[in-house]
Design an enzyme around this catalytic site. Structure first.
Site, PDB file in Angstrom:
ATOM      1  N   ARG A  93      72.021  50.084  67.542  1.00 32.96           N
ATOM      2  CA  ARG A  93      71.823  49.579  66.181  1.00 32.96           C
ATOM      3  C   ARG A  93      73.119  49.067  65.571  1.00 32.96           C
ATOM      4  O   ARG A  93      73.085  48.526  64.471  1.00 32.96           O
ATOM      5  CB  ARG A  93      71.301  50.708  65.304  1.00 32.96           C
ATOM      6  N   ARG A 111      56.219  60.044  57.329  1.00 29.68           N
ATOM      7  CA  ARG A 111      57.687  60.027  57.406  1.00 29.68           C
ATOM      8  C   ARG A 111      58.272  59.828  56.019  1.00 29.68           C
ATOM      9  O   ARG A 111      57.868  58.924  55.300  1.00 29.68           O
ATOM     10  CB  ARG A 111      58.129  58.888  58.331  1.00 29.68           C
ATOM     11  N   ARG A 115      51.607  51.898  57.098  1.00 28.91           N
ATOM     12  CA  ARG A 115      51.836  52.942  58.103  1.00 28.91           C
ATOM     13  C   ARG A 115      51.769  54.321  57.453  1.00 28.91           C
ATOM     14  O   ARG A 115      51.171  55.248  58.011  1.00 28.91           O
ATOM     15  CB  ARG A 115      53.218  52.718  58.745  1.00 28.91           C
ATOM     16  N   LYS A 139      58.083  47.454  67.056  1.00 26.26           N
ATOM     17  CA  LYS A 139      58.746  47.815  68.312  1.00 26.26           C
ATOM     18  C   LYS A 139      58.051  49.007  68.984  1.00 26.26           C
ATOM     19  O   LYS A 139      57.816  48.993  70.178  1.00 26.26           O
ATOM     20  CB  LYS A 139      60.221  48.195  68.068  1.00 26.26           C
ATOM     21  N   ARG A 172      66.915  50.886  54.720  1.00 24.32           N
ATOM     22  CA  ARG A 172      66.826  50.737  56.179  1.00 24.32           C
ATOM     23  C   ARG A 172      66.938  49.262  56.574  1.00 24.32           C
ATOM     24  O   ARG A 172      67.588  48.911  57.557  1.00 24.32           O
ATOM     25  CB  ARG A 172      65.519  51.341  56.698  1.00 24.32           C
TER      26      ARG A 172
HETATM   27  P1  AMP Z   1      63.535  54.637  63.460  1.00 21.81           P
HETATM   28  O1  AMP Z   1      62.457  55.587  63.864  1.00 21.81           O
HETATM   29  O2  AMP Z   1      64.080  53.844  64.626  1.00 21.81           O
HETATM   30  O3  AMP Z   1      63.140  53.760  62.293  1.00 21.81           O
HETATM   31  O4  AMP Z   1      64.760  55.531  62.961  1.00 21.81           O
HETATM   32  C1  AMP Z   1      64.631  56.381  61.838  1.00 21.81           C
HETATM   33  C2  AMP Z   1      65.998  56.755  61.311  1.00 21.81           C
HETATM   34  O5  AMP Z   1      66.736  57.459  62.329  1.00 21.81           O
HETATM   35  C3  AMP Z   1      66.896  55.584  60.956  1.00 21.81           C
HETATM   36  O6  AMP Z   1      66.655  55.095  59.640  1.00 21.81           O
HETATM   37  C4  AMP Z   1      68.284  56.217  61.079  1.00 21.81           C
HETATM   38  O7  AMP Z   1      68.569  57.067  59.994  1.00 21.81           O
HETATM   39  C5  AMP Z   1      68.112  57.093  62.301  1.00 21.81           C
HETATM   40  N1  AMP Z   1      68.410  56.362  63.548  1.00 21.81           N
HETATM   41  C6  AMP Z   1      67.533  56.066  64.558  1.00 21.81           C
HETATM   42  N2  AMP Z   1      68.146  55.400  65.542  1.00 21.81           N
HETATM   43  C7  AMP Z   1      69.440  55.266  65.149  1.00 21.81           C
HETATM   44  C8  AMP Z   1      70.580  54.632  65.726  1.00 21.81           C
HETATM   45  N3  AMP Z   1      70.500  54.005  66.926  1.00 21.81           N
HETATM   46  N4  AMP Z   1      71.746  54.669  65.031  1.00 21.81           N
HETATM   47  C9  AMP Z   1      71.848  55.300  63.850  1.00 21.81           C
HETATM   48  N5  AMP Z   1      70.812  55.879  63.226  1.00 21.81           N
HETATM   49  C10 AMP Z   1      69.612  55.877  63.879  1.00 21.81           C
END
Ligand code: AMP
Length: 199
Positions: free
Chosen positions: A88, A139, A127, A13, A150
């Site tokens: 989400r 990360r 990654r 994404k 996740r």
């Molecule tokens: P991402 O970079 O989108 O993979 O997000 C990394 C982490 O941030 C996720 O595993 C969640 O812990 C938190 N996070 C990001 N976006 C959301 C969301 N919309 N709702 C809840 N947690 C989020």
């Protein structure tokens, strides 16, 4: 252009969002990035989110909704945005509908990245290795065990959003396992159709 990119972690994404941002000159609104920035800055939100993110779990809806609501008021989002990693959960999707309705705006499309979840672990490991090789920070949640959590959160909460957007006639699917270029072409064609539908 107002878009949502929907798909599990590692689906591509973020990579595709960058190309859309360049084409339409609209911002990428990544809640993951915003939360990581809050953690790095040590804000109240960051302190609340840090441990949850490190475990690969979802940050509470109210926290994320507030961040997005505030971000939508920044001038660069007036012409559109690409939401990456939000909504989400069903309550987040409802909150987003309300935020857009309050601003008199509508979504143009929701693009779902259809992927083979088993192969995503390799991407995540890749990654992390790329970041390490480039001397960039890795990360903490790009770790195979956390990744499983996740992915579990995606299946338990986020996958429920596709029927909602399908019913609204907004859902478009791309083959997230294709090459970056091929996924980009599929998205270009979806966005061309969305533009035609609007005009
Ligand atoms: P991402 O970079 O989108 O993979 O997000 C990394 C982490 O941030 C996720 O595993 C969640 O812990 C938190 N996070 C990001 N976006 C959301 C969301 N919309 N709702 C809840 N947690 C989020």
């Amino acid at each position: 252009m107002r878009l949502i990119l929907l798909g599990p972690p590692g689906a591509g994404k973020g990579t595709q969002a960058a190309a859309i941002v360049a084409r339409f000159a609209i911002p990428q609104l990544s809640t993951g990035e915003m939360l990581r920035a809050a953690v790095a800055a040590g804000t109240q939100v960051g302190r609340e989110a840090k441990a949850i993110m490190e475990r690969g779990e979802l940050v509470p809806d109210a926290v994320v909704n507030r961040i997005v609501d505030e971000r939508l008021d920044v001038a660069d989002a007036a012409r559109g945005f690409v939401l990456d990693g939000y909504p989400r959960t069903p309550p987040q999707a409802e909150a987003l509908d309300a935020m857009l309705a309050r601003r008199g705006k509508r979504l143009d499309a929701v693009i779902e990245f259809v992927v083979d979840a088993e192969r995503l672990v390799d991407r995540i490991v890749g990654r992390a290795a790329e970041a390490r090789a480039a001397g960039k920070p890795v990360r903490k949640d790009d770790d195979p065990e956390v990744f499983k959590t996740r992915l579990g959160a995606y299946r338990a909460d986020t996958a429920a959003l596709t029927p909602r957007y399908e019913a609204a006639g907004l859902l478009k699917r791309v083959d997230g396992m294709a090459s970056i270029e091929a996924v980009g072409r599929q998205i270009t064609s979806i966005l061309d159709s969305a533009l035609t539908a609007r005009s």
